[in-house]
Motif scaffolding. Structure first.
Motif, short mmCIF file in Angstrom:
data_model
loop_
_atom_site.label_atom_id
_atom_site.label_comp_id
_atom_site.label_asym_id
_atom_site.label_seq_id
_atom_site.Cartn_x
_atom_site.Cartn_y
_atom_site.Cartn_z
N GLN A 175 2.94 -4.90 4.27
CA GLN A 175 2.15 -4.21 5.32
C GLN A 175 2.31 -3.72 6.65
N MET A 182 -1.05 4.62 2.82
CA MET A 182 -2.02 3.21 2.17
C MET A 182 -2.10 3.29 0.53
N ILE A 183 -2.30 5.17 -0.05
CA ILE A 183 -2.28 5.50 -1.27
C ILE A 183 -0.76 5.39 -1.57
N ASN A 184 -0.13 6.07 -0.39
CA ASN A 184 1.63 5.87 -1.52
C ASN A 184 1.46 3.74 -2.05
N GLN A 185 1.24 3.14 -0.90
CA GLN A 185 1.78 1.60 -0.81
C GLN A 185 0.99 1.15 -2.55
N ASN A 186 -0.47 2.17 -2.86
CA ASN A 186 -1.10 1.32 -4.07
C ASN A 186 -0.27 2.58 -4.90
N THR A 187 0.23 2.94 -5.26
CA THR A 187 0.79 3.80 -6.41
C THR A 187 1.79 3.13 -6.04
N PHE A 188 3.28 3.33 -5.43
CA PHE A 188 3.71 2.62 -5.71
C PHE A 188 4.78 1.29 -5.46
N GLN A 226 1.85 -9.09 -0.01
CA GLN A 226 1.45 -7.53 0.21
C GLN A 226 1.22 -7.16 1.21
N TYR A 256 2.21 -0.30 9.36
CA TYR A 256 1.47 0.41 10.60
C TYR A 256 2.14 0.01 11.75
N ILE A 295 -2.52 6.70 8.16
CA ILE A 295 -1.83 5.75 7.38
C ILE A 295 -2.68 5.54 6.36
N LEU A 296 -3.07 6.65 6.43
CA LEU A 296 -4.26 6.30 4.72
C LEU A 296 -3.37 6.79 3.74
#
Lengths: 108, 977
Positions: B970, B282-288, B966, B974, B278-279
């Motif tokens: 998400q 999430m990081i991917n979601q932030n960058t993309f 957003q 999940y 998940i982490l």
């Protein structure tokens, strides 16, 4: 026995790789992995910051978890994102482990 | 003491005692004295005396009893028990922390007690009282308590009868006192038990301070834990017998597991790996983040202004290091998890065969595959089972097929075909799951270039096979010399199964033929289409229509077929080998194709039958071939795989997934029936153009279509020409991309003037060439082509001319508007040329006008002999030149900022032109004037502070909305895949 151990080792490799990927990901400034009994498993930032950050975040996440659980006992906290001016703190609380990632968000 | 008395005495005295007591309350003082004495005597151990005394003094109201009655014995047993004492007294025992019944109750009953105030007679006080008594003797003898006491004392000691009588007669003389204190109770005092304290020392119980918070959830957890334990205990009881050995083994296992460092422990913790996953997402979601937002919410605003075009927005590019040098050989979306897809990698190059692999990707994590499966040979195809989303079948370059369970940890095939059980001898080009057979076994089909189509059935742990069809080539023209006819097998490259008729399927071959086959006939084809000149790369049935299918081939063409007709319905030449073609899942008329020059084409037959709505290069590097394409079932995105291991996802703009609006009065039809009807309508136009002509609803487009299809083969040539690129359109247009912060080349060029390519022959009337032409015309008056047309004009003359001119007047307005929109898109050159042409056009017509009035009207009216010109004007007449722009004002330009800027510039430009027009026309149209004023008002309003504040609030609200959006995205993250 041997098959299970190889399985475990591949799993371990997989996890190692995931961690590596996370660490090298764009914008990631720090990665901390601690177990819930207080020992650090991994950290990529200096010790003092790690210590302070972990202890603070842990209380926060515990509090948040307690809050969520109190509202509905069958619910549970899975993830915590703290969006700050400078960066984003991603917290993944877990049964045994607490993972914290610091990610700088793009200036937009 | 009372016990002792009871032993010695009979019943009578007690009886007497009771009566005495009763009398005590009633009688005057005298008798009280007697009573006292009685009691005293009773308590004192003097039975004889007592008897006599009792007999002597008899109260008046005493019962007279006969001797017999007196002698009667009343046996009463006196016990030590006090009948009035409570029996069930309990007391709290601190030792045992419980209430305990007390076994022994105090049995002493005190019936009467009186503390005396006796004084010794020799004492001072006694003497004084005696003296006083002597004085007052006669008067108040009875009331003096001392005297009474004295008398009592006397009586107590006296043995004589006289003394007994004394109280009755006088109380005056009492001198013989031996026992001053008549306490017989003294004896009883010895019975007191001695008290003794006993103490023991014990170790102090340890105390610990314990504190905890109790909340609802902790209680809930505790209960759950308890419940689990109970459940386990129950299970254990069940298993206890015969499970001991297992337990031991387990123990060992646990011990070995626990050894190891922290990382190993972490690896075992399943929840830890999930949270890590998940982490990462999430990081991917932030960058993309921007891509994710685009994926969900970006709609090309430009689509509203262009009718027959759409665009493709590139989203994520999926890359994987190890797959970089491999070609994408197949793409398959998961049937259950809409964000999950599998990509197989291998090589299409016969000489460069190496390893292969297939990856399972999720849209949630574009940077790394969810699962990786390696294979020794190239993986050529795969397919997800429609009902079991974890089952994946794949075909390999070495001819084997395998079934994987992607949910399993060990990445080995569950089933695999071997050389022994019917493996193909050539690469497997396509596999496809089928419905479960009659026994409920899973089965799938595979096609290979060894000419076999094989049905594989999963039976327990085996993979059973049966050949369904062998692709036999038709007999060669020259028979072999020996006379033995060798049946050679064709090479199948692709197949697809009809969605409605289970048995029916089509097979594409390397020879370019398409065979219509049935599962039940394995020797014969139902039909054969001579479809392509080169290998057929893909055949696909329409999503909705059960008779329509599409095929694409290396001969650069995509063809749409009806299963019942030998000739294709549509043919498109895409200018390069077409790797794959696919129908859209949401519309019966939309399909996409990808070519070897890196382009993706999207067609909508409902909108345009001749040209793609979108044609875009989506590969990043030159000479990258696109090999496969796949529509997502749920989201408006397409995946396109290329031969360098990249998978590009692109989003379809609204025009590409537009559903035709329902006409007024009709209900909005939905579902497959509607889609079939839609496609049927278009097909009807192709097959039966005359019908279509009569239909009024079809409008302009259908008639042109009919005209084109009417004239057969040469016309088809024409359509091919039409689909090629616009020769005037420049190819190096760039557009500023906000995401990349740089100019990127624009893939889809506006192919505006394709229909008017004939316009090139227009010549100004005063040019050299035209003069020759005019000369010719003068010489041969009636032989010139457009005379037929001119004849009609002859009758109308001037009126028709007016119509023409008015048309021309409107047209430039529209054209200019359109031109402006393209300012960023098309180069100035085209614009210029367009303008020139237009100007030429109007000029010529004006000139024609002049000529008409001066000379003979007939021949010069239409100088340029194109009947197409008539069509041209019809298509471009749009009466809503002004109304078309109106809604734009109220459009909030939510999306991209530069869109708004462009729009504003357009508006300013447009207004300018409008003004010029108005000046020229001089109050021709009031409506447009008014709108200009309104627009100005709107413009000035924008700068007022209130509006600015409002806009700020809108910004905040938008921010909130953005976060909500957003979050909606998400949910993707999940849902566990």
């Amino acid at each position: 026995m041997s098959s299970t151990s190889t399985l475990a080792s591949t799993q371990q490799a997989e996890i190692e790789e995931t961690i590596k990927r996370i660490q090298t990901h764009k914008g990631v400034q720090g990665f901390i992995l601690t177990s819930n009994d207080g020992s650090f498993v991994r950290s990529t930032i200096d010790n003092s910051t790690t210590m302070s950050l972990t202890s603070l975040i842990r209380t926060l996440s515990d509090k948040a978890k307690s809050c969520v659980r109190d509202l509905d006992p069958q619910n549970d906290l899975t993830f915590l994102r703290i969006r700050t001016k400078k960066q984003e703190i991603l917290v993944a609380p877990d049964k045994d482990y607490l993972t914290i990632v610091l990610q700088a968000h793009e200036q937009s | 003491m009372p016990g002792k008395v009871a032993e010695k005495k009979a019943a009578a005295p007690t009886l007497a005692g009771i009566t005495v007591q009763r009398r005590l309350s009633q009688l005057p003082r005298q008798s009280i004295i007697a009573g006292f004495r009685d009691e005293d005597q009773d308590l004192g151990n003097m039975p004889d005396l007592l008897d006599e005394g009792l007999r002597a003094v008899r109260p008046d109201d005493q019962l007279k009893l006969t001797d017999a009655e007196l002698n009667e014995e009343h046996t009463r047993i006196l016990t030590a028990r006090n009948p009035n004492a409570a029996e069930n007294i309990v007391r709290f025992s601190y030792k045992e922390r419980t209430f305990k019944p007390i076994p022994q109750v105090d049995q002493l009953a005190v019936h009467f007690q009186l503390d005396g105030n006796l004084i010794h007679r020799d004492s001072e006080e006694g003497k004084r009282q005696l003296i006083r008594d002597a004085g007052e003797h006669a008067a108040e003898e009875a009331e003096a308590p001392v005297a009474v006491v004295q008398e009592i004392a006397k009586e107590g000691d006296d043995d004589d009868e006289d003394k007994v009588k004394k109280p009755a007669t006088t109380g005056g003389k009492g001198k013989k006192l031996t026992n001053q204190f008549n306490f017989s109770e003294r004896a009883s005092q010895t019975y007191n038990n001695p008290c003794r304290d006993r103490e023991t020392f014990v170790e102090q119980t340890p105390r610990v301070v314990f504190s905890d918070n109790v909340s609802q959830w902790s209680i809930f957890d505790a209960y759950n834990e308890d419940f689990d334990q109970q459940q386990k205990a129950k299970e254990k009881e069940h298993k206890k017998i015969g499970a001991k050995k297992d337990d031991e083994r387990k123990k060992k296992f646990v011990v070995t597991e626990q050894s190891g460092d922290d990382m190993a422990k972490l690896a075992r913790s399943k929840s830890a790996s999930i949270s890590l996953k998940i982490l990462e997402r999430m990081i991917n979601q932030n960058t993309f983040d921007d891509i994710a937002q685009d994926f969900k919410y970006w709609e090309d605003a430009a689509d509203e202004y262009r009718e027959q075009e759409g665009s493709l927005l590139p989203l994520w590019v999926f890359q994987y290091e190890l797959a970089k040098k491999l070609a994408c050989t197949n793409l398959a979306w998961n049937t259950f998890y809409t964000d999950l897809f599998a990509v197989s990698f291998g090589s299409y190059d016969f000489l460069k065969q190496s390893r292969g692999m297939f990856l399972i990707y999720s849209l949630k994590n574009p940077s790394f595959p969810e699962n990786i499966f390696f294979a020794d040979t190239g993986v050529m195809c795969l397919d997800f089972h429609p009902n079991h989303p974890n089952l994946l079948c794949s075909g390999f370059y070495d001819g084997s097929v395998a079934v994987y369970n992607i949910a399993e940890e060990n990445k080995r095939p569950k089933y695999q075909s071997t050389a022994r059980n019917g493996k193909h001898t050539d690469p497997v080009w396509q596999v496809r799951w089928q419905k479960d057979d009659l026994d409920g076994n899973l089965n799938f089909y595979s096609i290979s270039s060894d000419g076999r189509i094989v049905c594989w059935t999963l039976v327990k742990s085996d993979l059973m096979y049966s050949d369904v069809v062998q692709l036999k080539l038709e007999k060669p023209a020259t028979e072999s010399d020996e006379g033995v006819s060798l049946t050679t097998l064709g090479c199948g490259t692709c197949f697809d199964f009809n969605k409605q008729q289970d048995y029916l399927f089509i097979v594409g071959t390397e020879e370019g033929k398409i065979h219509k086959c049935s599962k039940s006939y394995n020797n014969q084809y139902l039909d054969t289409f001579y479809a392509h000149n080169m290998a057929v790369y893909a055949v696909r049935w329409n999503t909705f229509h059960s008779k329509i299918f599409i095929s694409c081939s290396a001969d650069w063409t995509v063809k749409v077929w009806d299963i019942n007709f030998k000739d294709p319905l549509f043919v498109y030449d895409l200018g390069s080998a077409v790797g794959d073609a696919a129908w859209a899942p949401y519309s019966s008329t939309v399909f996409a194709a990808c070519t070897a020059d890196g382009k993706v084409f999207v067609f909508d037959l409902n909108v345009n039958k001749y040209e793609p709505l979108a044609e875009q290069i989506i590969v990043q590097k030159k000479r990258t071939k696109l090999t496969h394409i796949a529509f997502n079932q749920h989201f408006p995105i397409i995946l396109a795989g290329d031969d360098r291991g990249n998978i590009t996802s692109v989003k379809l703009s609204p025009n590409l997934r537009k559903k035709p609006k329902a006409k007024k009065g009709q209900e909005v039809a939905d579902g497959s029936e509607f889609e079939i009807a839609k496609l049927d309508k278009i097909l009807a136009l192709i097959r039966d153009p005359d019908d279509a002509k009569t239909k009024p609803t079809q409008g302009q487009q259908s008639t042109t279509a009919a005209a084109n299809t009417n004239s057969g083969d040469p016309e088809q040539e024409l359509t091919r020409i039409l689909t090629t690129e616009n020769p005037h359109g420049s190819k190096n247009l760039v557009m500023f991309s906000n995401r990349d912060k740089q100019f990127v080349p624009l893939g889809n060029l506006e192919q505006l003037i394709i229909h008017y390519s004939y316009e090139g022959n227009l010549i100004p009337i005063d040019s050299e060439e035209a003069k020759i032409y005019l000369q010719n015309e003068k010489n041969h008056k009636n032989r010139i082509l457009p005379t037929a047309l001119l004849d009609t004009y002859k009758t109308k003359e001037k009126t028709s001319i007016e119509i023409k001119t008015s048309n021309e007047n409107v047209e430039p307005v529209h054209q200019i508007g359109e031109e402006d929109e393209q300012q960023t898109v098309t180069s100035e050159i085209t614009e210029q040329s367009e303008f020139n042409e237009l100007i030429d056009d109007s000029k010529t017509i004006l000139k024609v006008d002049n000529l008409l009035s001066i000379e003979k009207p007939k021949k010069l009216l239409n100088r340029f002999n194109f009947c197409e010109q008539g069509i041209q004007t019809y298509t471009s007449t749009k009466k809503e030149v002004i109304t078309q722009t109106d809604p734009i004002i109220r459009q909030k330009f939510v999306g991209l900022a530069n869109q708004r800027i462009i729009y504003q510039e357009y508006m300013i430009d447009y207004e300018k032109q409008q003004k010029n027009k108005d000046k020229g026309k001089q109050k021709v149209s009031y409506g447009s004037n008014k709108s200009v004023v309104e627009k100005q008002l709107v413009k000035t309003d924008r700068l007022k502070p209130e509006t600015i504040v409002k806009r700020h609030q809108v910004q905040i609200l938008k921010g909130i909305e953005r976060v909500l959006n957003q979050n909606r995205y998400q949910e993707l993250i999940y849902s566990t895949a």
